[in-house]
Design a protein around this motif. Structure first.
Motif, PDB file in Angstrom:
ATOM      1  N   ARG A 239       0.715  -1.351  -0.001  1.00 45.93           N
ATOM      2  CA  ARG A 239       0.103  -0.258  -0.082  1.00 45.93           C
ATOM      3  C   ARG A 239       1.034   1.307   0.079  1.00 45.93           C
ATOM      4  N   ILE A 240       0.330   2.329  -0.576  1.00 46.11           N
ATOM      5  CA  ILE A 240       0.873   3.323  -0.460  1.00 46.11           C
ATOM      6  C   ILE A 240      -0.064   4.790  -0.496  1.00 46.11           C
ATOM      7  N   SER A 241       0.103   6.029   0.172  1.00 49.12           N
ATOM      8  CA  SER A 241      -0.732   6.940   0.489  1.00 49.12           C
ATOM      9  C   SER A 241      -0.701   7.705  -0.930  1.00 49.12           C
ATOM     10  N   ARG A 242      -2.106   8.221  -0.990  1.00 47.92           N
ATOM     11  CA  ARG A 242      -2.065   8.982  -2.408  1.00 47.92           C
ATOM     12  C   ARG A 242      -1.370  10.368  -2.077  1.00 47.92           C
ATOM     13  N   GLU A 243      -1.107  10.810  -1.138  1.00 46.24           N
ATOM     14  CA  GLU A 243      -0.171  12.015  -1.161  1.00 46.24           C
ATOM     15  C   GLU A 243       1.302  11.712  -1.821  1.00 46.24           C
ATOM     16  N   LEU A 244       1.836  10.667  -1.039  1.00 47.56           N
ATOM     17  CA  LEU A 244       3.194  10.289  -1.401  1.00 47.56           C
ATOM     18  C   LEU A 244       3.203   9.695  -2.711  1.00 47.56           C
ATOM     19  N   ALA A 245       1.864   9.112  -3.596  1.00 48.61           N
ATOM     20  CA  ALA A 245       2.139   8.593  -4.644  1.00 48.61           C
ATOM     21  C   ALA A 245       2.153   9.821  -5.723  1.00 48.61           C
ATOM     22  N   GLU A 246       1.472  10.864  -5.438  1.00 55.32           N
ATOM     23  CA  GLU A 246       1.088  12.120  -6.131  1.00 55.32           C
ATOM     24  C   GLU A 246       2.154  13.129  -6.132  1.00 55.32           C
ATOM     25  N   ASP A 247       2.999  13.280  -5.102  1.00 54.38           N
ATOM     26  CA  ASP A 247       3.695  14.405  -4.435  1.00 54.38           C
ATOM     27  C   ASP A 247       5.174  13.943  -4.456  1.00 54.38           C
ATOM     28  N   SER A 248       5.549  12.770  -4.136  1.00 48.76           N
ATOM     29  CA  SER A 248       6.956  12.509  -3.953  1.00 48.76           C
ATOM     30  C   SER A 248       7.998  12.224  -5.055  1.00 48.76           C
ATOM     31  N   SER A 249       8.861  12.747  -5.086  1.00 49.54           N
ATOM     32  CA  SER A 249       9.837  12.876  -6.299  1.00 49.54           C
ATOM     33  C   SER A 249      10.360  11.614  -6.646  1.00 49.54           C
ATOM     34  N   ASN A 250      10.570  10.583  -5.441  1.00 52.11           N
ATOM     35  CA  ASN A 250      11.432   9.236  -5.841  1.00 52.11           C
ATOM     36  C   ASN A 250      10.463   7.990  -5.420  1.00 52.11           C
ATOM     37  N   LEU A 400      -5.460  -1.220  -6.745  1.00 49.45           N
ATOM     38  CA  LEU A 400      -6.643  -1.249  -6.006  1.00 49.45           C
ATOM     39  C   LEU A 400      -6.977   0.165  -5.594  1.00 49.45           C
ATOM     40  N   ARG A 401      -7.948   0.850  -6.349  1.00 50.72           N
ATOM     41  CA  ARG A 401      -8.338   2.213  -5.919  1.00 50.72           C
ATOM     42  C   ARG A 401      -9.239   2.421  -4.890  1.00 50.72           C
ATOM     43  N   GLU A 402     -10.142   1.424  -4.777  1.00 49.02           N
ATOM     44  CA  GLU A 402     -11.303   1.494  -3.844  1.00 49.02           C
ATOM     45  C   GLU A 402     -11.098   0.860  -2.618  1.00 49.02           C
ATOM     46  N   THR A 403     -10.248  -0.257  -2.506  1.00 49.16           N
ATOM     47  CA  THR A 403     -10.192  -1.010  -1.227  1.00 49.16           C
ATOM     48  C   THR A 403      -9.717  -0.301  -0.161  1.00 49.16           C
ATOM     49  N   PHE A 404      -8.623   0.653  -0.342  1.00 51.75           N
ATOM     50  CA  PHE A 404      -8.047   1.421   0.672  1.00 51.75           C
ATOM     51  C   PHE A 404      -8.555   2.708   0.814  1.00 51.75           C
ATOM     52  N   ALA A 405      -9.541   3.068   0.023  1.00 51.89           N
ATOM     53  CA  ALA A 405      -9.894   4.456  -0.018  1.00 51.89           C
ATOM     54  C   ALA A 405     -10.102   5.185   1.040  1.00 51.89           C
ATOM     55  N   ALA A 406     -10.836   4.289   2.280  1.00 54.25           N
ATOM     56  CA  ALA A 406     -11.207   5.142   3.353  1.00 54.25           C
ATOM     57  C   ALA A 406      -9.777   5.582   4.134  1.00 54.25           C
ATOM     58  N   ASN A 407      -8.695   5.052   3.741  1.00 53.64           N
ATOM     59  CA  ASN A 407      -7.424   5.541   4.555  1.00 53.64           C
ATOM     60  C   ASN A 407      -6.688   6.506   3.560  1.00 53.64           C
ATOM     61  N   HIS A 408      -7.256   6.597   2.396  1.00 50.45           N
ATOM     62  CA  HIS A 408      -6.666   7.890   1.562  1.00 50.45           C
ATOM     63  C   HIS A 408      -5.301   6.946   0.810  1.00 50.45           C
ATOM     64  N   GLN A 409      -5.472   5.721   0.596  1.00 47.06           N
ATOM     65  CA  GLN A 409      -4.472   4.828   0.324  1.00 47.06           C
ATOM     66  C   GLN A 409      -4.688   4.117  -1.268  1.00 47.06           C
ATOM     67  N   TYR A 410      -3.723   3.805  -1.924  1.00 43.05           N
ATOM     68  CA  TYR A 410      -3.746   2.902  -3.089  1.00 43.05           C
ATOM     69  C   TYR A 410      -3.249   1.461  -2.669  1.00 43.05           C
TER      70      TYR A 410
END
Length: 436
Positions: A239-250, A400-410
């Motif tokens: 799993r990975i947070s949406r913020e990290l996926a969208e904002d992290s450079s690495n 998995l886009r919806e499974t961990f959506a409650a935690n704002h994660q992919y």
């Protein structure tokens, strides 16, 4: 051109590549230094893209350096094998590092079966385009360039997952093998081009006897048994947070590394402790015919190297090759490193044990039961070249886009297939009952 001149040219090329690498490292650091909270999203994305391109250049130059070193080594080895000390030039190229070596193994229909030593590569060509981590990121954020668009379009299957192209999957397997303790110990990798692959193992040695002139020669044949590699599914989720996926450079590098680490840990556990049931491979400790040494009825703490000597002895007394490695939990390694004599000095490890490679992994449990002992562990020792790791290079990833959506994660579901078998079970010994 004579060998010294060839060698000099290759050395100069290697120096030039190293210099280029340092320049790229400086470029990457300079780009990182420009990241600032004051930049808007568009500026951050543009800067992130430039940084990603720089890191790809760094990956590429690292591969070029590794290939050049392999080419230099191959030239040196070839000259040593030629008569007369190698006074004739032998052409070699960096691409030779990707040419698969024939194992001499064949299926019943005559198809070659690749069997790779730890130093050999599964991949036969360098993958082009985006890395696996970049593809995974693109599955979340969308493609950022034409190469990522093409990769997603070509790899997306009917179920909405992503089937990793063979060159990229093989590179992933090589990265996985590099992390695997079993491969580091000497295990050989068999390329499973089919779901199942029949193998032979040596069950007993042939016997020889002295004879008098004209006497009948006593017949004795080695006994072989049939074993098979049956591809089994290894499935996991990271799993990975949406913020990290969208904002992290690495994030691309982080995703790929997390993927490899998760698979490698379970891969090693299955190879060592797999039960053989519930679609799990049969690991070394559950294979029939391996040797067993015990620390005692209820387990015990190391006070000397005697039990480890007994472990090596088991290989020798059964006429197997000496162990290539001993694998243990880090806790066991710590206990052994702390062994002291009566004067408080560190104990000198005898060469019989000291010459064997020692590897640590948390895949070895520390809660095994031995009599009344419930905090025991094991040391698994053996000639790991006799451990065959079958691997299919099919690799699939599902987002998995919806499974961990409650935690704002992919979430990423990843799967690959493989199996383990022992060509010579008596080449392995398990020491049980190791207490801290």
């Amino acid at each position: 051109m004579n060998p010294p001149k060839v060698e000099k040219m290759k050395t100069q090329k290697l120096i030039e590549l190293e210099r280029k690498r340092l320049d790229i490292v400086d470029e990457a650091r300079a780009r990182l230094a420009k990241f600032d909270d004051k930049l808007n999203d568009e500026q951050l994305k543009a800067l992130e893209k430039k940084h990603d391109n720089t890191m790809r250049k760094l990956d590429s130059i690292d591969l070029d350096i590794a290939e050049e070193k392999l080419a230099i080594k191959a030239d040196a080895e070839a000259r040593e094998k030629r008569p007369g000390g190698g006074d004739a030039a032998c052409p070699a190229t960096a691409e030779a590092a990707y040419v698969p070596r024939s194992s001499g193994w064949q299926t019943s229909d005559g198809t070659d079966v690749r069997c790779l030593a730890p130093s050999e590569r599964f991949a036969t060509e360098r993958p082009h385009g985006p890395s696996l981590g970049q593809v995974m990121r693109a599955m979340i954020t969308g493609a950022r360039n034409d190469e990522e668009k093409r990769a997603l379009a070509e790899g997306t299957d009917s179920a909405g997952g992503f089937t990793v192209p063979a060159p990229l999957a093989m590179e992933f397997i090589d990265n996985l093998r590099a992390k695997s303790v079993l491969v580091q110990a000497g295990a050989r990798t068999v390329d499973m081009t089919t779901e199942s692959l029949a193998m032979a193992k040596l069950a007993s040695d042939p016997q020889a006897a002295w004879k008098a002139e004209n006497d009948t020669i006593a017949e004795s044949e080695p006994t072989f048994a049939r074993v098979s590699l049956q591809a089994k599914n290894l499935i996991g989720i990271t799993r990975i947070s949406r913020e990290l996926a969208e904002d992290s450079s690495n994030v691309a590098e982080m995703l790929e590394n997390a993927f490899i680490q998760a698979v490698a840990l379970q891969f090693d556990y299955a190879g060592l402790y797999g039960t053989g049931s519930s679609n799990e491979p049969t690991g070394v400790v559950n294979q029939t015919g391996i040797n067993l040494v015990s620390m005692g009825a209820n387990g015990a703490t190391f006070s000397s190297y005697d039990k480890l000597i007994d472990v090596v002895y088991e290989n020798q007394v059964t006429n197997a090759a000496d162990p290539t490695a001993m694998i243990w939990h880090p806790r066991t390694g710590r206990s052994i490193a702390k062994l002291k004599d009566a004067n408080g000095n560190p104990m000198v490890m005898p060469s019989m044990v000291g010459d064997v490679s020692k590897l640590s992994t948390t895949s070895i449990p520390i809660d095994e039961v031995q009599g009344t002992g419930t905090n025991c562990s094991s040391v698994i020792s053996g000639d790991f070249t006799q451990l065959l790791v079958g691997m299919r290079h099919n690799l699939r990833i599902e987002l998995l886009r919806e499974t961990f959506a409650a935690n704002h994660q992919y979430g990423f579901v990843f799967g690959m297939r493989g199996d383990f078998t022992l060509a010579q079970p008596r080449a392995f010994t398990r020491l049980v009952g190791v207490k801290p």
